[in-house]
Design a protein around this motif. Sequence first.
Motif, PDB file in Angstrom:
ATOM      1  N   TYR A  97       0.828  -1.221   0.000  1.00  0.00           N
ATOM      2  CA  TYR A  97       0.000   0.000   0.000  1.00  0.00           C
ATOM      3  C   TYR A  97       0.851   1.254   0.000  1.00  0.00           C
ATOM      4  CZ  TYR A  97       0.562   0.955   5.063  1.00  0.00           C
ATOM      5  OH  TYR A  97       1.062   1.256   6.311  1.00  0.00           O
ATOM      6  N   ARG A  98       2.126   1.131   0.380  1.00  0.00           N
ATOM      7  CA  ARG A  98       3.012   2.300   0.390  1.00  0.00           C
ATOM      8  C   ARG A  98       3.788   2.423  -0.916  1.00  0.00           C
ATOM      9  NH1 ARG A  98       5.740   4.980   4.293  1.00  0.00           N
ATOM     10  NH2 ARG A  98       5.064   6.521   2.774  1.00  0.00           N
ATOM     11  N   ASP A  99       3.625   1.446  -1.794  1.00  0.00           N
ATOM     12  CA  ASP A  99       4.380   1.447  -3.052  1.00  0.00           C
ATOM     13  C   ASP A  99       5.868   1.660  -2.768  1.00  0.00           C
ATOM     14  OD1 ASP A  99       4.910   1.299  -5.711  1.00  0.00           O
ATOM     15  OD2 ASP A  99       4.263   3.349  -6.191  1.00  0.00           O
TER      16      ASP A  99
ATOM     17  N   ASP B 152       6.056 -20.402  18.392  1.00  0.00           N
ATOM     18  CA  ASP B 152       7.025 -19.459  18.972  1.00  0.00           C
ATOM     19  C   ASP B 152       6.563 -18.009  18.901  1.00  0.00           C
ATOM     20  OD1 ASP B 152       9.082 -21.319  19.719  1.00  0.00           O
ATOM     21  OD2 ASP B 152       9.365 -21.654  17.567  1.00  0.00           O
ATOM     22  N   LEU B 153       5.394 -17.809  18.300  1.00  0.00           N
ATOM     23  CA  LEU B 153       4.872 -16.433  18.170  1.00  0.00           C
ATOM     24  C   LEU B 153       4.084 -16.046  19.411  1.00  0.00           C
ATOM     25  CD1 LEU B 153       3.407 -16.754  14.575  1.00  0.00           C
ATOM     26  CD2 LEU B 153       5.379 -15.338  15.219  1.00  0.00           C
ATOM     27  N   SER B 154       4.049 -14.731  19.696  1.00  0.00           N
ATOM     28  CA  SER B 154       3.176 -14.311  20.794  1.00  0.00           C
ATOM     29  C   SER B 154       1.795 -13.925  20.288  1.00  0.00           C
ATOM     30  CB  SER B 154       3.810 -13.173  21.587  1.00  0.00           C
ATOM     31  OG  SER B 154       4.345 -12.230  20.737  1.00  0.00           O
ATOM     32  N   GLY B 155       1.581 -13.939  18.981  1.00  0.00           N
ATOM     33  CA  GLY B 155       0.242 -13.681  18.467  1.00  0.00           C
ATOM     34  C   GLY B 155       0.244 -13.558  16.956  1.00  0.00           C
ATOM     35  N   VAL B 156      -0.954 -13.660  16.387  1.00  0.00           N
ATOM     36  CA  VAL B 156      -1.118 -13.433  14.946  1.00  0.00           C
ATOM     37  C   VAL B 156      -2.119 -12.301  14.778  1.00  0.00           C
ATOM     38  CG1 VAL B 156      -1.928 -14.420  12.759  1.00  0.00           C
ATOM     39  CG2 VAL B 156      -0.686 -15.872  14.375  1.00  0.00           C
ATOM     40  N   VAL B 157      -1.724 -11.294  13.988  1.00  0.00           N
ATOM     41  CA  VAL B 157      -2.630 -10.170  13.715  1.00  0.00           C
ATOM     42  C   VAL B 157      -3.011 -10.227  12.238  1.00  0.00           C
ATOM     43  CG1 VAL B 157      -2.887  -7.652  13.734  1.00  0.00           C
ATOM     44  CG2 VAL B 157      -1.493  -8.769  15.491  1.00  0.00           C
ATOM     45  N   PHE B 158      -4.315 -10.272  11.964  1.00  0.00           N
ATOM     46  CA  PHE B 158      -4.786 -10.319  10.578  1.00  0.00           C
ATOM     47  C   PHE B 158      -4.980  -8.887  10.077  1.00  0.00           C
ATOM     48  CE2 PHE B 158      -6.175 -14.312  12.514  1.00  0.00           C
ATOM     49  CZ  PHE B 158      -5.659 -15.223  11.603  1.00  0.00           C
ATOM     50  N   LEU B 159      -4.351  -8.597   8.939  1.00  0.00           N
ATOM     51  CA  LEU B 159      -4.461  -7.261   8.341  1.00  0.00           C
ATOM     52  C   LEU B 159      -5.285  -7.368   7.059  1.00  0.00           C
ATOM     53  CD1 LEU B 159      -0.693  -6.127   8.450  1.00  0.00           C
ATOM     54  CD2 LEU B 159      -2.430  -5.846  10.220  1.00  0.00           C
ATOM     55  N   THR B 160      -6.421  -6.714   7.035  1.00  0.00           N
ATOM     56  CA  THR B 160      -7.264  -6.750   5.837  1.00  0.00           C
ATOM     57  C   THR B 160      -6.555  -6.006   4.703  1.00  0.00           C
ATOM     58  OG1 THR B 160      -8.997  -6.331   7.430  1.00  0.00           O
ATOM     59  CG2 THR B 160      -9.654  -6.374   5.131  1.00  0.00           C
ATOM     60  N   ARG B 161      -6.418  -6.636   3.565  1.00  0.00           N
ATOM     61  CA  ARG B 161      -5.735  -5.941   2.450  1.00  0.00           C
ATOM     62  C   ARG B 161      -6.607  -4.796   1.934  1.00  0.00           C
ATOM     63  NH1 ARG B 161      -5.332  -6.642  -3.200  1.00  0.00           N
ATOM     64  NH2 ARG B 161      -5.829  -8.868  -3.268  1.00  0.00           N
ATOM     65  N   LYS B 162      -5.975  -3.616   1.816  1.00  0.00           N
ATOM     66  CA  LYS B 162      -6.687  -2.437   1.323  1.00  0.00           C
ATOM     67  C   LYS B 162      -6.232  -2.130  -0.102  1.00  0.00           C
ATOM     68  CE  LYS B 162      -6.645  -1.790   5.905  1.00  0.00           C
ATOM     69  NZ  LYS B 162      -5.857  -2.755   6.692  1.00  0.00           N
ATOM     70  N   PRO B 163      -7.144  -1.565  -0.908  1.00  0.00           N
ATOM     71  CA  PRO B 163      -6.788  -1.254  -2.293  1.00  0.00           C
ATOM     72  C   PRO B 163      -6.055   0.071  -2.377  1.00  0.00           C
ATOM     73  CG  PRO B 163      -9.087  -0.742  -1.888  1.00  0.00           C
ATOM     74  CD  PRO B 163      -8.542  -1.263  -0.596  1.00  0.00           C
ATOM     75  N   GLN B 164      -4.819   0.082  -2.042  1.00  0.00           N
ATOM     76  CA  GLN B 164      -4.032   1.314  -2.064  1.00  0.00           C
ATOM     77  C   GLN B 164      -2.622   1.016  -2.569  1.00  0.00           C
ATOM     78  OE1 GLN B 164      -5.094   4.318   0.522  1.00  0.00           O
ATOM     79  NE2 GLN B 164      -3.034   4.725   1.251  1.00  0.00           N
TER      80      GLN B 164
ATOM     81  N   ARG C 115       0.220  -0.284  -4.557  1.00  0.00           N
ATOM     82  CA  ARG C 115       0.311  -1.298  -5.624  1.00  0.00           C
ATOM     83  C   ARG C 115      -0.811  -2.332  -5.536  1.00  0.00           C
ATOM     84  NH1 ARG C 115       6.211  -1.013  -4.844  1.00  0.00           N
ATOM     85  NH2 ARG C 115       6.327  -2.934  -3.651  1.00  0.00           N
ATOM     86  N   SER C 116      -1.653  -2.237  -4.512  1.00  0.00           N
ATOM     87  CA  SER C 116      -2.723  -3.238  -4.383  1.00  0.00           C
ATOM     88  C   SER C 116      -3.933  -2.854  -5.229  1.00  0.00           C
ATOM     89  CB  SER C 116      -3.154  -3.374  -2.926  1.00  0.00           C
ATOM     90  OG  SER C 116      -4.314  -4.160  -2.848  1.00  0.00           O
ATOM     91  N   SER C 117      -4.358  -3.775  -6.082  1.00  0.00           N
ATOM     92  CA  SER C 117      -5.563  -3.515  -6.884  1.00  0.00           C
ATOM     93  C   SER C 117      -6.791  -3.926  -6.074  1.00  0.00           C
ATOM     94  CB  SER C 117      -5.502  -4.342  -8.170  1.00  0.00           C
ATOM     95  OG  SER C 117      -5.506  -5.697  -7.803  1.00  0.00           O
ATOM     96  N   LEU C 118      -7.949  -3.740  -6.685  1.00  0.00           N
ATOM     97  CA  LEU C 118      -9.199  -4.172  -6.042  1.00  0.00           C
ATOM     98  C   LEU C 118      -9.346  -5.695  -6.110  1.00  0.00           C
ATOM     99  CD1 LEU C 118     -11.593  -1.493  -7.543  1.00  0.00           C
ATOM    100  CD2 LEU C 118     -11.165  -1.857  -5.109  1.00  0.00           C
ATOM    101  N   GLU C 119      -8.653  -6.275  -7.067  1.00  0.00           N
ATOM    102  CA  GLU C 119      -8.785  -7.714  -7.302  1.00  0.00           C
ATOM    103  C   GLU C 119      -8.287  -8.526  -6.102  1.00  0.00           C
ATOM    104  OE1 GLU C 119      -7.164 -10.744 -10.583  1.00  0.00           O
ATOM    105  OE2 GLU C 119      -7.214  -8.626 -11.149  1.00  0.00           O
ATOM    106  N   GLY C 120      -9.078  -9.516  -5.722  1.00  0.00           N
ATOM    107  CA  GLY C 120      -8.632 -10.422  -4.662  1.00  0.00           C
ATOM    108  C   GLY C 120      -8.873  -9.908  -3.249  1.00  0.00           C
ATOM    109  N   LEU C 121      -9.510  -8.728  -3.118  1.00  0.00           N
ATOM    110  CA  LEU C 121      -9.824  -8.256  -1.754  1.00  0.00           C
ATOM    111  C   LEU C 121     -10.836  -9.199  -1.122  1.00  0.00           C
ATOM    112  CD1 LEU C 121     -10.407  -4.404  -2.247  1.00  0.00           C
ATOM    113  CD2 LEU C 121      -8.311  -5.567  -1.537  1.00  0.00           C
ATOM    114  N   LEU C 122     -10.926  -9.182   0.193  1.00  0.00           N
ATOM    115  CA  LEU C 122     -11.947  -9.992   0.867  1.00  0.00           C
ATOM    116  C   LEU C 122     -13.324  -9.619   0.320  1.00  0.00           C
ATOM    117  CD1 LEU C 122     -11.176  -9.971   4.691  1.00  0.00           C
ATOM    118  CD2 LEU C 122     -10.860 -11.839   3.063  1.00  0.00           C
ATOM    119  N   ARG C 123     -14.207 -10.613   0.248  1.00  0.00           N
ATOM    120  CA  ARG C 123     -15.576 -10.336  -0.203  1.00  0.00           C
ATOM    121  C   ARG C 123     -16.537 -10.810   0.874  1.00  0.00           C
ATOM    122  NH1 ARG C 123     -17.616 -12.996  -4.266  1.00  0.00           N
ATOM    123  NH2 ARG C 123     -16.080 -14.659  -4.088  1.00  0.00           N
ATOM    124  N   PHE C 124     -17.524  -9.947   1.158  1.00  0.00           N
ATOM    125  CA  PHE C 124     -18.480 -10.255   2.213  1.00  0.00           C
ATOM    126  C   PHE C 124     -19.244 -11.548   1.914  1.00  0.00           C
ATOM    127  CE2 PHE C 124     -22.413  -8.942   4.688  1.00  0.00           C
ATOM    128  CZ  PHE C 124     -21.806  -9.139   5.914  1.00  0.00           C
TER     129      PHE C 124
END
Length: 344
Positions: free
Chosen positions: A58-60, A195-207, A209-218
């Motif tokens: 998203y930061r290109d 060995d991890l202390s946690g997993v954080v899920f980051l929703t991919r945003k269309p910003q 280099r990320s296109s709209l394609e493949g984003l989560l769908r409701f």
Amino acid sequence: MEPMYRHSSDYHFLGYRENGFTVRWGKTLPENPIRAPWPELADISVSNRCSKGCDFCYRDSRPDGALMSLQDYEFVLDSLTSPLWGTPFQIALGGGEPLEHPQILDILDATRRRGIVVNFTTNGLALDASLATALKGRVGAIALSVAALSEYDGARVRLLSSRGVRAHLHFLLDQNSLGEAVEIACGKHDGLLQDLSGVVFLTRKPQGRSSLEGLLRFEDPRLNEFLDAVASTYSRIPLGFDACAVPLLLHHGRIDPQTIDACECGFFSVYIDENLEVRPCSFSKSGQNGWNLRDVDFGTIWEERFADYRSRQSADLCSRSCPGRAHCRGKCPLFPEISFCYQS
Ligand SMILES: C[S@@+](CC[C@H](N)C(=O)[O-])C[C@H]1O[C@@H](n2cnc3c(N)ncnc32)[C@H](O)[C@@H]1O
């Protein structure tokens, strides 16, 4: 180590530096303050330089991206230090790739010297035994980012955990990775991820280099399966989400709203990029609710310039009935595409 205390009549904060545990309350213990008088967390991009070349970045970020100088970083820390409130409790460094910054260790030390807990997120590619040793005692925690489990390198995580450096996983969530996210939430990879202390899920945003394609769908049935598994706490690994997922989590209805905080950007946290532009969130575009620290002092930005943004964010725009309604600040105005609970 002394905890950080911050008290006013309607805002109270307590943060433990040794484990990152924080609590805040309002006039009374059950009350939530609307915002902090000074940020609790600053998210600072120390560069926009990264050689990994993720096609969704998203930061290109690029291999020749700009670096924040150590001198500018110290200036940012000075700007974030209030005579009344002190410093933010913690700083989250990002980029770009923090480990490609030639002065990253000096940056960590400058932060720690001021009593601030410093964390960073990395693609982990530069992490070897000597760097892991150098990081020991210098950071609160490190987040390693992956877009698929095939990128997860357990040996690298052990370089950190065996030296007592806490490591989380930042797992990018989109249609490609949702199947693996379901498995993680079901506990299928607890051994791999132990060995991890946690997993954080980051929703991919269309910003960027990320296109709209493949984003989560409701409409994707796996999304509900995933949220059901999260609510059932099958996995022994603590699971978390970025703020953009909050309306979705609250709308789902089975996840305890007491475990979910609405988006804190511009209310309790702030973002500063490598050019010293201050914005509520790393996803707001340059110039969008952004002011440069070279032109405006931080106190004025936090107190006055963010006021419009905050009132727009606090406006009650949601028209849907929902079990999490009382806890939700509504959709993210930046990304309607992934603000699922707004779709009819
Ligand atoms: C931009 S990276 C910078 C820090 C570092 N290079 C790293 O890989 O963690 C910070 C985080 O943003 C995530 N990210 C990148 N592009 C994204 C996007 N389009 N939507 C949501 N998160 C994204 C990455 O997976 C990573 O966890």
